[in-house]
Design a protein around this motif. Sequence first.
Motif, PDB file in Angstrom:
ATOM      1  N   SER A 127       8.264 -34.580  19.833  1.00 50.92           N
ATOM      2  CA  SER A 127       9.039 -34.682  18.598  1.00 50.92           C
ATOM      3  C   SER A 127       8.194 -34.703  17.329  1.00 50.92           C
ATOM      4  N   THR A 128       7.215 -35.587  17.230  1.00 51.72           N
ATOM      5  CA  THR A 128       6.580 -35.836  15.936  1.00 51.72           C
ATOM      6  C   THR A 128       5.258 -35.127  15.713  1.00 51.72           C
ATOM      7  N   CYS A 129       4.647 -34.606  16.763  1.00 47.13           N
ATOM      8  CA  CYS A 129       3.299 -34.035  16.609  1.00 47.13           C
ATOM      9  C   CYS A 129       3.301 -32.719  15.845  1.00 47.13           C
ATOM     10  N   GLY A 130       4.271 -31.865  16.123  1.00 49.49           N
ATOM     11  CA  GLY A 130       4.320 -30.527  15.542  1.00 49.49           C
ATOM     12  C   GLY A 130       4.829 -29.546  16.567  1.00 49.49           C
ATOM     13  N   SER A 131       4.518 -28.271  16.387  1.00 48.89           N
ATOM     14  CA  SER A 131       4.932 -27.252  17.357  1.00 48.89           C
ATOM     15  C   SER A 131       3.729 -26.852  18.203  1.00 48.89           C
ATOM     16  N   TRP A 132       4.028 -26.423  19.432  1.00 46.79           N
ATOM     17  CA  TRP A 132       2.985 -26.193  20.427  1.00 46.79           C
ATOM     18  C   TRP A 132       2.951 -24.755  20.901  1.00 46.79           C
ATOM     19  N   GLN A 133       1.749 -24.311  21.245  1.00 44.70           N
ATOM     20  CA  GLN A 133       1.566 -23.124  22.080  1.00 44.70           C
ATOM     21  C   GLN A 133       0.662 -23.526  23.242  1.00 44.70           C
ATOM     22  N   HIS A 134       0.782 -22.797  24.350  1.00 52.22           N
ATOM     23  CA  HIS A 134       0.049 -23.183  25.545  1.00 52.22           C
ATOM     24  C   HIS A 134      -0.514 -21.968  26.254  1.00 52.22           C
ATOM     25  N   ARG A 135      -1.599 -22.214  26.965  1.00 47.67           N
ATOM     26  CA  ARG A 135      -2.168 -21.227  27.875  1.00 47.67           C
ATOM     27  C   ARG A 135      -2.443 -21.896  29.216  1.00 47.67           C
ATOM     28  N   ALA A 136      -2.042 -21.253  30.294  1.00 48.27           N
ATOM     29  CA  ALA A 136      -2.317 -21.772  31.629  1.00 48.27           C
ATOM     30  C   ALA A 136      -3.773 -21.498  31.980  1.00 48.27           C
ATOM     31  N   VAL A 137      -4.476 -22.531  32.444  1.00 44.47           N
ATOM     32  CA  VAL A 137      -5.882 -22.417  32.832  1.00 44.47           C
ATOM     33  C   VAL A 137      -6.085 -23.236  34.103  1.00 44.47           C
ATOM     34  N   THR A 138      -7.312 -23.339  34.545  1.00 41.90           N
ATOM     35  CA  THR A 138      -7.653 -24.277  35.612  1.00 41.90           C
ATOM     36  C   THR A 138      -8.873 -25.077  35.181  1.00 41.90           C
ATOM     37  N   ALA A 139      -8.970 -26.288  35.676  1.00 47.75           N
ATOM     38  CA  ALA A 139     -10.131 -27.147  35.432  1.00 47.75           C
ATOM     39  C   ALA A 139     -10.202 -28.147  36.569  1.00 47.75           C
ATOM     40  N   ASN A 140     -11.413 -28.486  36.987  1.00 45.61           N
ATOM     41  CA  ASN A 140     -11.615 -29.452  38.066  1.00 45.61           C
ATOM     42  C   ASN A 140     -10.899 -29.046  39.353  1.00 45.61           C
ATOM     43  N   GLY A 141     -10.791 -27.751  39.593  1.00 38.75           N
ATOM     44  CA  GLY A 141     -10.109 -27.291  40.785  1.00 38.75           C
ATOM     45  C   GLY A 141      -8.621 -27.546  40.764  1.00 38.75           C
ATOM     46  N   GLN A 142      -8.043 -27.802  39.603  1.00 39.55           N
ATOM     47  CA  GLN A 142      -6.636 -28.157  39.476  1.00 39.55           C
ATOM     48  C   GLN A 142      -5.963 -27.286  38.413  1.00 39.55           C
TER      49      GLN A 142
END
Length: 331
Positions: A263-278
Amino acid sequence: MALAQAGDDAAFTRLVAPLQAELHAHCYRMLGSAHDADDALQDALVRAWRGLPGFEGRSSLRGWLYTVATRTCLDVVAARGRRALPVDLGPSSERSVPGDAPRNDIAWLGPYPDGGLPAVPAGPGARYEQREAVELAFVAALQHLPGNQRAALLLFEVLGFTVAEIAAMMDTSVTSVNSALARARRIVAEKIPARSQQQTLRKIGDARVRRLVDGYAAALESGDADALVALLTEDVTWSMPPLPHWYRGLAAVTDFAVAQPLSTCGSWQHRAVTANGQPAVACYLRPFDTDGPYEAWSICVLTLRDDHVAEITSFLGQEHFQLLDLPTTLP
């Protein structure tokens, strides 16, 4: 080898290049930070370069390089201590904590770029797959071990060296190595789940993992609390190093998510990645009422159980994006 021992830089580079990725992963497991691993590996290679003329071939080159890297990391551990996650600091918070300030006085565990690691054991004597051995739960558990126990466990269980080889590498006795292994195994077994993330990911299947990652990203982008909750286990945890507060259980996690990222942080964009085998999600944030680019905000590493998300560890900071070769802004 002869050229490298005679001082040929290019020959030394060719000699160690095939082992650099696994040596870097070893340094990360020892130190809990990819940036510290960079520095430690660089220092270890300098030590190896200087010491190579005295290498007599009584062990393999791989074993000798691991000796140099391990001793380098033990020096760092002795000087800096262990790295932590918010769950190590105290109990979880039941309600969202607005204005949570970063704790810069703590050395925090960091994420690891796993792209160069195969999902196979490092050798016939190794108990862990290489990706298993960079999973967050495992690396976090290692941080609770003294340096000598940490090194003994990694050299034996992850890298497949014998107890006698480890004793020589660490300049100690076989009895001391066996004792360190016994204590390390007991502590790590208490702190890691019975099923590794690699086993869980294989059981769930790639299609379901993609749906979980996409669903998590879509819920944040749309501010949909119900969609987010549907992905989570009842005992889910959410932590955000370097912020000290963390949340456990659907009620607390939902309260935090609704009050802040949804709600309060702002608007988001995302990219799917991997890290730590997860599976992981790179999160980019643009504050409300601005027209600028989306700025790198956090790498969210997802820990799965069955076919739901059991833990969200959001590593805040642009330096983690650079580590994963991600852009720091999106249009």
